[in-house]
Design an enzyme around this catalytic site. Structure first.
Site, PDB file in Angstrom:
ATOM      1  N   SER A 105     -10.549  -0.230   6.093  1.00  0.00           N
ATOM      2  CA  SER A 105      -9.703   0.025   4.926  1.00  0.00           C
ATOM      3  C   SER A 105      -9.020  -1.199   4.352  1.00  0.00           C
ATOM      4  O   SER A 105      -8.541  -1.160   3.220  1.00  0.00           O
ATOM      5  CB  SER A 105      -8.636   1.074   5.276  1.00  0.00           C
ATOM      6  OG  SER A 105      -9.235   2.323   5.499  1.00  0.00           O
ATOM      7  N   LYS A 141       0.838  -1.197   0.000  1.00  0.00           N
ATOM      8  CA  LYS A 141       0.000   0.000   0.000  1.00  0.00           C
ATOM      9  C   LYS A 141       0.874   1.249   0.000  1.00  0.00           C
ATOM     10  O   LYS A 141       1.894   1.301   0.677  1.00  0.00           O
ATOM     11  CB  LYS A 141      -0.901  -0.025   1.234  1.00  0.00           C
ATOM     12  CG  LYS A 141      -1.909   1.113   1.323  1.00  0.00           C
ATOM     13  CD  LYS A 141      -2.784   0.935   2.562  1.00  0.00           C
ATOM     14  CE  LYS A 141      -3.835   2.030   2.660  1.00  0.00           C
ATOM     15  NZ  LYS A 141      -4.716   1.839   3.833  1.00  0.00           N
ATOM     16  N   SER A 178      -9.424   2.168   2.311  1.00  0.00           N
ATOM     17  CA  SER A 178      -8.387   2.914   1.613  1.00  0.00           C
ATOM     18  C   SER A 178      -7.329   2.021   0.962  1.00  0.00           C
ATOM     19  O   SER A 178      -6.476   2.512   0.218  1.00  0.00           O
ATOM     20  CB  SER A 178      -7.689   3.886   2.577  1.00  0.00           C
ATOM     21  OG  SER A 178      -7.055   3.204   3.630  1.00  0.00           O
TER      22      SER A 178
END
Length: 478
Positions: free
Chosen positions: A187, A88, A163
């Site tokens: 997320s 990420k 996210s």
């Protein structure tokens, strides 16, 4: 049957990290070949999905060659030796940017790895690149002004969630053997559910956030943050979690646990999700003690989550995006709505406006702290030998923007839509999400397993048992 190059490539893309690590260790495939296959796949799929925002392909190939030399010389060590993974964008990787999707940070190159990245590298992992997030990881739709929108590989007209949406989409389409995400408000679990991958949110304080951006410094928000793997299998989720965690999961046999499958309630739930949850209940009933009851404090979790996320009106996030001039927040939102030409995506500006509206008073914060202290004590006992089984969201992946409108509405509709996912954040609990079914359109349905800190191994064991009895990860084909 002949193993053509195309078939070999496809088989490698379907392997989980543990399986690929074993093949590399046995020299049945070189690390370089595996990395080349994944690079080719990312180059092929990324124009449609927009999941990878920065690559380090040249460095990855060099590290793969180093891994192969180590195997040849007998010096290879590590559970992920030579295995290509992704990351990420929120995690610092030396020599790569950490932008949070903000135009103002587009040149922010890091000199040091995040702690979780350092641990994965020590096990021999080869990092291919970094995946897309919403701005400041602040909402459940992956879109930003710097890199643009990530699409769901199961249907590019639909959301990948957020996210960690870029990371889950990347794993769903076979862009890496495994990946890493973070979760303060679903997320990891929203994207895992929407994209049909396995995701594990760690419990409070179990994984270091050192080198993660944005840093969470408020103590009530920090208890809600969990960093963990996004993978193709529960086996990999266990493997990566035990690498990045401060302490590996304690051994807990799940045979004597009570399985609490969430019952029908007043909270929204699509028919396809309800049917899958009923099927899970029937299956676990054959092996375990089961019940169907609402867990303690379920109805309060979303409201408390929203208030905690609104502490100080999210002043740190606002300063990161706009500087010290608070008027920029409102001007930016209006400009973006009217012209689409502001420096900050309207998703972030509207979320920050909401945080300023929902900001709890000091008196209310004292009440929240008392509530959490009491609830922590109750749940520690309640979840000692119990696993909660519930949906992640009330439906499968909708079109882009729908989830955002449902959660960030001034009508406070988050109270209806967010409790499933907010529960594990509010109470700082570990949660494992895995794809167990699909709707009538073939979109995946993720179910999450939640228990107390210390019961991570029990969650992994139940997850593996469910993998054997239900649909599991299947790579999205573009």
């Amino acid at each position: 049957m002949l193993n053509t190059p195309e078939l070999v490539d496809s088989l490698v893309l379907d392997l989980d990290a543990a399986e690929l690590a074993q093949l590399i260790k046995e020299k049945k495939i070189s690390s370089r070949k595996a990395v080349e296959i994944y690079i080719a796949q990312l180059n092929r799929i990324n124009p449609a999905i927009n999941c990878l925002v920065e690559n380090r392909f040249e460095e990855a190939l060099q590290e793969a060659d180093y891994a192969d030399r180590g195997l040849a010389e007998g010096t290879a060590e590590g559970a992920l030796w030579g295995v290509p993974i992704s990351m990420k964008e929120a995690f610092h990787v030396s020599g790569m940017k950490t932008t949070g999707g903000l135009l103002g940070r587009k040149e922010k190159t890091m000199e040091k790895d995040a702690e979780v990245v350092r641990k994965l590298r020590l096990e021999g992992a080869v990092i291919l690149g970094k995946s897309n997030t919403p701005e400041l990881c602040f909402c459940q739709e992956t879109d930003n002004k710097l890199y643009g929108r990530t699409n769901n590989p199961r249907d590019i007209k639909r959301t990948a969630g957020g996210s960690s949406g870029g990371e889950a989409a990347l794993i769903a389409v076979g862009g890496a053997a495994a990946g890493l995400g973070s979760d303060i408000g679903g997320s990891i679990r929203f994207p895992s559910h929407f994209n049909g991958v396995v995701g594990f949110k760690s419990g409070k304080g179990q994984v270091s956030q050192e080198g993660s951006f944005p840093e969470v410094t408020q103590e009530l928000q920090e208890r809600m943050l969990g960093i963990g793997p996004i993978t193709k299998s529960v086996k990999d989720a266990r493997l990566l979690y035990n690498i990045v965690a401060k302490n590996p999961a304690a051994n807990r046999e799940f045979d004597n646990f009570v399985m609490n499958v969430l019952p029908d309630s007043n909270y929204p739930m699509a028919d396809h999700t309800r049917r899958l949850l009923d099927a899970v209940f029937q299956k676990v009933s054959s092996e375990f003690e089961v019940e169907r009851e609402m867990p303690p404090y379920f109805g309060d979790s979303a409201t408390v989550w929203q208030e905690i996320m609104s502490i100080n009106g999210s002043a740190e996030a606002r300063r990161e995006a706009y500087g010290d001039n608070t008027r920029n927040l409102y001007n930016s939102y209006l400009k973006e709505r009217l012209t689409g030409k502001s420096e900050v995506h309207r998703y972030l500006s509207w979320a920050l406006i909401g945080a300023s509206l929902f900001k709890p008073s000091d008196k209310r914060l004292d009440k929240i702290r008392e509530f959490l202290q009491h609830g922590d004590h109750i749940l520690e006992h309640y979840l000692r030998e119990r696993i909660l089984i519930m949906p992640v969201y009330h439906k499968t992946a909708p079109k882009h923007g729908v989830v955002y409108r449902e959660i960030f509405s001034i009508r406070k509709s988050f109270r209806q839509y967010l409790p499933y996912v907010a529960y594990a954040n509010t109470w700082g609990l570990p949660s494992l999400t895995l794809p167990l079914g699909s709707d009538e359109k073939g979109l995946p349905i993720g179910i999450q397993l939640i228990s107390s800190n210390g019961n991570e191994e029990a969650l992994f064991q139940l997850g593996e048992w469910l993998e054997q009895n239900f649909r599991t990860y299947k790579r999205a084909i573009l």
